[in-house]
Structures are given as C-alpha cells and as structure tokens.
Design a protein around this motif. Structure first.
Motif, short mmCIF file in Angstrom:
data_model
loop_
_atom_site.label_atom_id
_atom_site.label_comp_id
_atom_site.label_asym_id
_atom_site.label_seq_id
_atom_site.Cartn_x
_atom_site.Cartn_y
_atom_site.Cartn_z
N GLU A 1 0.81 -1.22 0.00
CA GLU A 1 0.00 0.00 0.00
C GLU A 1 0.85 1.27 0.00
OE1 GLU A 1 -2.96 1.85 3.22
OE2 GLU A 1 -3.59 -0.13 2.52
N SER A 2 1.97 1.23 0.72
CA SER A 2 2.83 2.42 0.81
C SER A 2 4.16 2.27 0.09
CB SER A 2 3.11 2.73 2.29
OG SER A 2 3.81 1.65 2.89
N GLU A 3 4.45 1.04 -0.39
CA GLU A 3 5.73 0.71 -1.03
C GLU A 3 6.91 0.93 -0.09
OE1 GLU A 3 6.05 2.66 -4.82
OE2 GLU A 3 4.30 1.64 -5.62
N LYS A 4 6.65 0.82 1.20
CA LYS A 4 7.66 1.05 2.23
C LYS A 4 8.20 -0.30 2.72
CE LYS A 4 7.93 3.31 6.79
NZ LYS A 4 8.79 4.44 6.48
#
Length: 195
Positions: free
Chosen positions: A81-84
């Motif tokens: 979702e955040s590419e984190k």
C-alpha cells in the motif's frame, strides 16, 4: 542443488498485502527507521542503530554483497500500500547436509500485531519446503517475546523447549524459546488449508 545456488537467484514473492524481495541500498531510510527503534532492538541480538552509516555497513551492504554468491537469505518486507520496507524475513544458519535452516524476522513497530510477520514467514516457509526441499525450519525468540512467539505459532510451528542462557543479549545471558516445523507438517497444513 545447494541452498546457496537457489539464493543467488532469490525469487520475489507477493502476498495479499506484501512484496518480499531482495533488500537494496535504496532501502536505507526505511531499514534505519526500524533498526534505530530501541523497542524493536530490545530483544534482538544486535544493538539499536545510531546512524544510517551503521545500518549500511553492518547490515545493508553485507546483505547486498552476499546475494552475489548466495550467502544472503534476506527478503525485504515491503508493504504494498505504501511501497515502504517495513521489515525483513530471513533464512539463516542453513545446512545443505541436514536440509534445515533457521528463520528470523524483524518488523517496524508501527506494523506489529497485524499478522504481517506471519504472512511473510508463511511465504518463506513455503519456498523453503517446496523449492529448497528443506526438511526442518526452526526459529527462536527471547523468553518474554510474546509477539514473536505468536508469529511462529500462527505460521504452524511447534514449541520445542527452552535453551537456557544460550545467548548474551544487551550484556545479559537470556533464555531462548525454540520452535520448529517439518516439511511433512507444513505439507499437511497446506493441504488442509487449501480444501
């Protein structure tokens, strides 16, 4: 085929919420975020990182270099979702002769309690038993690390016992709870969960 030969071409996995891939130097900011958190490091064998240079030299660069000859079994856990990068899940201390390995994982505290470590661990277990053809995977956690214990139990691992004062953590000898799962057990769980 030796485990190292497979890990040279370490695959990427995708689950419902996660992407598991090799770590890169570009992940430094994200990795430093959880490596510098005293609560995350509290029950780990390593100290909290005080600088990004420390994270790079002690973890990221050796891991990236290790991929070249199959000596790094570390997947970055990326929250899609955040590419984190919110953690890592690893195969360590493996033995080709005995067809076994140890698992390890660490997760950004903001994502604790959401089943993310279990989701990542199940994917690594599936690869370990399916592709690597390992017979046994084990993992350990500090005696009072209830969160880590829950991760392994939810992934289908069995509590085996306690190794007394087997590791020195933050200057203190600590007990370690040991968990394991065998290929036959994982295959059985997978068959029942797919029905």
């Amino acid at each position: 085929m030796k485990i190292e030969n497979h890990l040279k071409d370490m695959p990427t996995f995708e689950t419902e919420r996660l992407l598991l891939r090799k770590v890169t130097r570009y992940d430094l900011d994200d990795v430093f975020e959880f490596s510098s958190d005293p609560e995350v490091a509290q029950r780990m064998t390593w100290e909290k990182n005080d600088s990004k240079e420390e994270t790079l030299s002690n973890f990221l660069q050796p891991t990236v270099d290790g991929y070249k000859d199959g000596q790094s079994g570390v997947w970055a856990i990326v929250y899609k979702e955040s590419e984190k990068v919110i953690g890592t899940c690893s195969l360590v201390e493996w033995s080709n002769e005995h067809q076994k390995a140890e698992i390890g994982y660490v997760l950004n505290r903001k994502f604790w309690g959401a089943g993310i470590a279990t989701e990542a661990l199940r994917e690594v277990l599936s690869y370990s038993f399916g592709v690597l053809q390992l017979n046994r995977i084990e993992g350990g956690c500090d005696l009072d690390n209830i969160g880590s214990e829950k991760v392994m139990l939810k992934a289908g691992m069995t509590f085996e016992g306690v190794l007394r004062k087997n590791e020195r953590i933050k200057g203190e000898f600590r007990d370690t709870k040991i968990f394991s799962i065998l290929k036959s057990e994982f295959d059985s769980v997978s068959i029942h969960s797919s029905k």
